[in-house]
Design an enzyme around this catalytic site. Structure first.
Site, PDB file in Angstrom:
ATOM      1  N   ASP A   1       0.833  -1.209   0.000  1.00 25.05           N
ATOM      2  CA  ASP A   1       0.000   0.000   0.000  1.00 25.05           C
ATOM      3  C   ASP A   1       0.867   1.259   0.000  1.00 25.05           C
ATOM      4  O   ASP A   1       2.054   1.215   0.341  1.00 25.05           O
ATOM      5  CB  ASP A   1      -0.975   0.016   1.196  1.00 25.05           C
ATOM      6  CG  ASP A   1      -0.282  -0.018   2.554  1.00 25.05           C
ATOM      7  OD1 ASP A   1       0.788  -0.652   2.670  1.00 25.05           O
ATOM      8  OD2 ASP A   1      -0.797   0.595   3.511  1.00 25.05           O
TER       9      ASP A   1
ATOM     10  N   GLU B   1       0.379  -1.363   5.794  1.00 24.24           N
ATOM     11  CA  GLU B   1       1.420  -0.761   6.641  1.00 24.24           C
ATOM     12  C   GLU B   1       1.093   0.695   6.932  1.00 24.24           C
ATOM     13  O   GLU B   1       1.303   1.189   8.046  1.00 24.24           O
ATOM     14  CB  GLU B   1       2.794  -0.843   5.950  1.00 24.24           C
ATOM     15  CG  GLU B   1       3.977  -0.403   6.836  1.00 24.24           C
ATOM     16  CD  GLU B   1       4.217   1.097   6.923  1.00 24.24           C
ATOM     17  OE1 GLU B   1       4.888   1.546   7.861  1.00 24.24           O
ATOM     18  OE2 GLU B   1       3.722   1.840   6.046  1.00 24.24           O
TER      19      GLU B   1
HETATM   20  C1  FME Z   1       0.814   3.898  14.149  1.00 15.58           C
HETATM   21  S1  FME Z   1       0.894   3.211  12.618  1.00 15.58           S
HETATM   22  C2  FME Z   1       1.354   4.482  11.571  1.00 15.58           C
HETATM   23  C3  FME Z   1       2.367   4.089  10.619  1.00 15.58           C
HETATM   24  C4  FME Z   1       2.958   5.210   9.836  1.00 15.58           C
HETATM   25  N1  FME Z   1       3.959   4.636   9.027  1.00 15.58           N
HETATM   26  C5  FME Z   1       4.515   5.306   8.030  1.00 15.58           C
HETATM   27  O1  FME Z   1       4.421   6.501   7.850  1.00 15.58           O
HETATM   28  C6  FME Z   1       3.481   6.278  10.777  1.00 15.58           C
HETATM   29  O2  FME Z   1       2.735   7.208  11.089  1.00 15.58           O
HETATM   30  O3  FME Z   1       4.633   6.249  11.197  1.00 15.58           O
HETATM   31 ZN    ZN Z   2       6.604   2.542   4.055  1.00 16.45          ZN
HETATM   32 ZN    ZN Z   3       4.776   5.384   4.413  1.00 20.45          ZN
END
Ligand code: FME
Ligand code: ZN
Ligand code: ZN
Length: 421
Positions: free
Chosen positions: A76, A142
């Site tokens: 995604d 993710e």
């Molecule tokens: C709490 S899950 C969120 C995942 C997200 N990951 C990438 O940007 C992030 O905000 O870091």
């Molecule tokens: Zn990523």
């Molecule tokens: Zn990301």
């Protein structure tokens, strides 16, 4: 060996619209499985949650009893504001003068998922056979926290049976010529702070209004934020080593048809904060700080966590992967990078969150790495791009890593045996 077919496969993957909140997971799955077939890799589709396929590919090793290698990526991508891009985010436009490929996911992280496959293609082309089994996982969700993706995967029997020794997952682009590698990440704590107070006339000065109560908290939190940020600005700490706090919403006021009522002090007000906590931080003292100073009951404040990931693994230790001689996978990783004529900066704590945390939580070593040097950090930004030469170089780097990892014969090692490598 023609780079244009390699690049067109990358473009094809980028052109699949897997943006949250409605990712076209099946099209991505179909593409990955078709590539796996061409490479004679075993493939399996796991649907822990309906509509959210996870693709697991396998290249069996000559000795299946040895711990395996898991190369992870997510399928995604985050949404984009299409009109703010110079080239549409799913066009995968290749600029003929610069060689930059523009697409959402070009850095985060369709590049990595496909580089794994291209590296395998090269290795197979000259008859390389892995000693250890190699797995590739393509995970959903993710970008929205991984509850229906990585979490289900790590809790499954499937993962337990894979006997994984090391996980590779995503990292960040590097503006310098050094690649970046990550051995841990900060834990997201999403905090909502709520204040209540006495309502009253907008012209009256009195104590204990909801707005005043909330703003006192905001001031205290901002001072904390500034102090943490100062450590980064002064070069004393890296971005991933401080507690970051950013206010992400403010909600208060009494709505009226023309906006808000202007002469009424509201009885409720709230603010939301995205807090990121390093794995080495003292979790308990931050919890106390929040309860005692950021949202004290004495000021009519309450708080709630929308998300609160522990900084520790299941055994209560900081969820980090060792990056010293105690971790053979780290040593081999460094070795493979050098063999590929590339350079690595000092290992870092990833400032945001990735699926790697689910693996580390279970005590599995995981290294966050996306081979993108000389590249501005554009993940989640407009005009995300990756240069074609960086992409191609990354394939060689993974070729080296896979070769080094998959050929590694584990023996009872102590520090002396390490010298023999
Ligand atoms: C709490 S899950 C969120 C995942 C997200 N990951 C990438 O940007 C992030 O905000 O870091
Ligand atoms: Zn990523
Ligand atoms: Zn990301």
């Amino acid at each position: 060996k023609d780079p244009s077919t390699i690049l067109s496969r990358f473009q094809q993957y980028l052109q699949i619209n897997t943006a949250q909140p409605h990712p076209n997971y099946y099209e991505a799955a179909e593409f990955i499985i078709s590539q796996a077939k061409l490479l004679s890799l075993e493939s399996q589709t796991l649907e822990f949650v309906k509509g959210k396929p996870l693709i697991l590919l396998k290249w069996p090793g000559k000795d299946p009893t040895l711990p395996s290698i898991l190369l992870n990526s997510h399928t995604d991508v985050v949404p984009s504001e299409h009109h703010k891009w110079t080239h549409p985010p799913f066009s995968a436009h290749l600029d003929s003068t610069t060689g930059n490929i523009f697409a959402r996911g070009s850095q985060d992280m369709k590049c990595v998922g496909l580089q794994y496959l291209e590296a395998i293609r090269k290795l197979k082309s000259y008859g390389f056979r892995p000693l250890r089994t190699l797995y590739l996982s393509f995970l959903p969700d993710e970008e929205i926290g991984g509850n229906d993706g990585a979490r289900k995967f790590v809790d499954s029997d499937v993962l337990a049976k894979m006997n994984v020794g090391i996980v590779l997952d995503e990292g960040l682009a590097s503006p310098t010529h050094n690649y970046r590698a990550f051995y841990g990440e900060r834990s997201p704590w999403w905090l909502v702070v709520k204040a209540v107070g006495a309502p009253g006339h907008g012209a009256k000065l009195y104590d204990n209004t909801a707005m005043e109560n909330l703003l006192k908290s905001v001031e205290i939190i901002r001072r904390f934020r500034a102090a943490q940020f100062d450590l980064v600005k002064a070069g004393q700490k890296a971005e991933g080593e401080v507690i970051s706090v950013n206010m992400v919403f403010l909600k208060a006021g009494t709505p009226s048809p023309s906006g808000f009522v202007m002469n009424l002090q509201p009885s409720e007000a709230q603010a939301g904060f995205d807090i990121r906590v390093p794995p080495t931080a003292d979790q308990a003292s931050l919890e106390r700080l929040i309860a005692d100073e950021w949202a004290p009951a004495s000021r009519n404040m309450t708080f709630e966590f929308k998300q609160k990931v522990s900084v520790n693994d299941k055994l209560g230790r900081p969820a980090v992967t060792a990056v010293d001689s105690s971790n053979i996978w780290w040593a081999l990783f460094e070795e493979a990078i050098i063999k590929a004529n590339a350079r690595l900066g000092k290992p870092e704590i990833f400032p945001a969150s990735t699926d790697a945390r689910y693996f580390r939580e279970r005590g599995l070593p995981a290294i966050g790495f996306s081979p993108m040097a000389n590249t501005p950090i554009l993940l989640h930004d407009h005009n995300e791009f990756l240069n074609k030469d960086e992409y191609l170089k990354g394939i060689d780097v993974y070729e080296s890593i896979i070769k080094t990892y998959a050929s590694y014969i584990q023996y009872q090692r102590d520090d002396a045996s390490r010298e023999e490598l």
